[in-house]
Design an enzyme around this catalytic site. Structure first.
Site, PDB file in Angstrom:
ATOM      1  N   ASP A 313       0.754  -0.945  -0.034  1.00 26.81           N
ATOM      2  CA  ASP A 313       0.041   0.109   0.052  1.00 26.81           C
ATOM      3  C   ASP A 313       0.998   1.132   0.020  1.00 26.81           C
ATOM      4  O   ASP A 313       1.679   1.205   0.612  1.00 26.81           O
ATOM      5  CB  ASP A 313      -0.858  -0.285   1.343  1.00 26.81           C
ATOM      6  CG  ASP A 313      -1.844   1.285   1.310  1.00 26.81           C
ATOM      7  OD1 ASP A 313      -2.556   1.330   0.377  1.00 26.81           O
ATOM      8  OD2 ASP A 313      -1.626   1.843   2.336  1.00 26.81           O
ATOM      9  N   GLU A 366       0.947  -0.362  -5.152  1.00 25.02           N
ATOM     10  CA  GLU A 366       0.260   0.624  -5.208  1.00 25.02           C
ATOM     11  C   GLU A 366       0.792   1.960  -5.216  1.00 25.02           C
ATOM     12  O   GLU A 366       1.031   2.416  -4.291  1.00 25.02           O
ATOM     13  CB  GLU A 366      -0.791   0.329  -3.906  1.00 25.02           C
ATOM     14  CG  GLU A 366      -2.083   1.286  -4.308  1.00 25.02           C
ATOM     15  CD  GLU A 366      -2.144   2.563  -3.638  1.00 25.02           C
ATOM     16  OE1 GLU A 366      -2.803   3.763  -4.353  1.00 25.02           O
ATOM     17  OE2 GLU A 366      -1.441   2.735  -2.587  1.00 25.02           O
TER      18      GLU A 366
END
Length: 634
Positions: A313, A366
């Site tokens: 993330d 990401e």
């Protein structure tokens, strides 16, 4: 007092403190074991600035003065260890830490394998070795069949809100092992990506602000249930990806913040530590012990839970020192730049470590930045991921699709620009949870026009998405046209499937998925220029696009035709590279999918009429707001 050297090996001490103990979870935390004929639990924790460390729990009345576990430093390493005879599995505990200034804190175990259900915050003594795995065939197969040239359709799931009967009445892991897995298989997805499962105090953080990095959240029952869920996925041919947050952690008192009374997991400079956008603290990637903690955590999920890969993330926020920070908090690195040199080093080390032990793993970034070489090997200066989310494509496409068709001709470049860089990285095309929250509206409700046109636009968009180079990711609910944006506190609106257009959308996505899986041209060349050819990229005035996807042999190319306008074209000529017949594989405008049902031929024959730089061409009807796929049958 010094701890017995037998509790922690000198090799583990050295490796942990040099950032090289890649399976630190085997040493740290609470481990049931027998020592010198006595059964109990060994506790090991890193707290270099602590004056004292005690283990308190339901076995000593939560009283730090009742020292059932005699914790002591192991040499001068900053690591504390002790053995608690008579303590067993299921015991609840915390560390009572006395800081350098005498302040007292109660902390959950950073390496705890299980936590109490929130709002309680104690760690629970748990063995991680009880489960007898029944997925040997899957684990062996993934080693010999790497993912790069395989189809990949990822269903992104928030377990709490996939189905919910009432507020906070979550399905448990074992229920999901049947309901969720059966559904995903029926829809043709190849992978599930689960929003973070590390223990976290606040439901509405979705798991992105964690306190227990080694504890599968207790919201869905015991951790054993998660292993059953993953095992059933593997038995049904579904890979499992975990959304993994290594960039920051939450500030709750029982967590990592000021763990031993001083900045330990975070940087001492508050400007480097604070993440003001999220109210969290960044890990200090320059500390070797933090590297050991995080690298071990990545391997923990792969070792202990058989996870097939990690979606890392917020990479952009990790590698940019001043990401979303006010002027007063901005800093520079030792070279005068704004890249976080330690974070970049950590990410390279992360991927090198994971691929050393699990070369078949999926490591996905990401990343919304333009940092080059995210999916290039580290030995070439890249970050070493094998996939990157294509946030540029996603933003451009959603801007275009939200535009009324009457005005799309002036924004044509938004749907073509991505092919300028589509092969510079190994991309996943994400339609994720982030795009359907915080007032952004659901995928269906982003679409302009009448009720019918919204569905037509979404079918058109999904058709283009599925045929564009790159692996695919779709957030739950997008497959049946969830009309309201995602509500994390309630289940998806499954009742919508009682309405024809929503059920037709679900069937369309299922058929689109199955078509994708069955035709190599749509995925075999995802990362190579040879896998894609424009046919007509310049027809902005009619909002039309046509292109060709090729498999390795180029014997069975698939021609995609997209009409982003409201105009029907009863006859439309398209250049093609091969003679012979072309069979209609899919038409998003079919009546069965909720479309207009405009009459379409099943096959057309290529004529020797050059067009669009091709030697032949075909004439086909093209309905408004539609995608068609034609397969060469030469």
């Amino acid at each position: 007092m010094q701890a017995s050297p037998a509790l922690v090996s000198s090799d583990d001490l050295y490796l942990f403190n040099t950032g090289q103990l890649f399976r630190a979870y085997r040493t740290f935390g609470a481990h049931p074991m027998e020592i010198e004929g006595s059964t109990g639990v060994r506790f090991v924790v890193w707290a270099p600035h602590a004056r004292e460390v005690a283990v308190i729990g339901d076995f000593n009345g939560w009283n730090g003065n009742n020292r059932i576990v005699n914790m002591a430093q192991v040499g001068t390493t900053g690591i504390w260890a002790g053995f608690g005879p008579g303590i067993g599995e299921g015991a609840r505990y915390k560390y009572e830490i006395i800081g350098e200034k005498g302040e007292r804190q109660l902390k959950s175990d950073p390496f705890g394998f299980q936590s109490e259900l929130r709002p309680n915050t104690a760690s629970i003594v748990t063995s991680i070795h009880h489960h007898v795995w029944q997925d040997r065939e899957w684990m062996a197969d993934r080693k010999v069949n790497p993912p790069y040239e395989k189809p990949m359709l990822i269903y992104e799931v928030h377990l709490a809100s996939w189905r919910m009967d009432a507020p906070e009445q979550f399905r448990d892991y074992e229920q999901l092992a049947h309901e969720l897995v059966d559904y995903v298989c029926s829809m043709g997805f190849t992978h599930i990506e689960v929003l973070p499962l590390t223990e976290h105090p606040l439901d509405r953080s979705w798991g992105y602000q964690a306190t227990g990095y080694y504890a599968a959240t207790s919201r869905y029952g015991p951790a054993e249930g998660l292993k059953i869920l993953i095992e059933r996925c593997h038995q049904r041919g579904i890979g499992v990806l975990l959304d993994w947050v290594c960039g920051h952690f939450c500030k709750d008192d029982h967590g990592l913040r000021l763990f031993d009374g001083s900045p330990l997991f975070e940087n001492e400079d508050y400007r480097r530590a604070e993440k003001p956008q999220w109210g969290t603290l960044a890990f200090d990637f320059g500390k070797p012990q933090v590297q050991s903690f995080l690298l071990s955590n990545a391997l923990f999920w792969l070792d202990v839970y058989h996870i097939d890969g990690l979606r890392v993330d917020a990479v952009a926020s990790m590698i940019e020192l001043n990401f979303d920070k006010p002027e007063s908090m901005r800093t520079v690195n030792r070279y005068g730049g704004t890249e976080d040199v330690e974070a970049l080093h950590f990410l390279r080390k992360l991927n090198e470590t994971v691929f050393l032990y699990y070369p078949e793993s999926l490591m996905m970034a990401e990343d919304s930045s333009s940092y080059p070489g995210v999916t290039s090997p580290t030995y070439l200066g890249g970050l070493g991921f094998n996939y990157k989310w294509n946030m540029g494509w996603m933003n451009d496409m959603l801007r275009y699709m939200e535009t009324d068709p009457a005005h799309r001709s002036s924004r044509h470049s938004l749907i073509t620009f991505s092919l300028h860089y589509a092969f510079s990285e190994n991309y996943v095309l994400p339609l994720s949870h982030d795009e359907v929250v915080h007032g952004k509206r659901s995928m269906l409700n982003k679409m302009p026009g009448t009720y019918q046109e919204k569905f037509a636009n979404l079918r058109l968009f999904y058709g283009y998405w599925m045929t564009h180079p790159g692996k695919k990711l779709l957030f739950m609910g997008g497959e049946f046209g969830q009309f309201e944006e995602w509500k994390d506190y309630a289940g998806l609106d499954w009742i919508l499937l009682q309405y024809p257009l929503h059920d037709s959308m679900r069937r369309y996505v299922r058929d689109l998925n199955l078509l994708y899986l069955n035709h190599r041209a749509l995925w075999e060349g995802d990362h190579k220029q040879e896998g894609f050819e424009w046919i007509d990229v310049n027809n902005a005035s009619q909002c039309m696009l046509s292109f060709q996807r090729n498999d390795k042999s180029s014997d069975c190319p698939i021609v995609t035709v997209c009409n982003f306008s409201r105009e029907n074209h009863p006859v439309y000529r398209i250049g093609v590279s091969q003679s012979g017949s072309y069979r209609l594989l899919l038409n998003s405008d079919e009546a069965d999918y909720g479309g207009s049902g405009m009459e379409m031929p099943i096959r057309v024959t290529a004529q020797t009429i050059p067009l669009h730089g091709k030697s032949h061409s075909i004439e086909v009807p093209v309905p408004a707001l539609s995608t068609q796929l034609w397969l060469s049958e030469r």
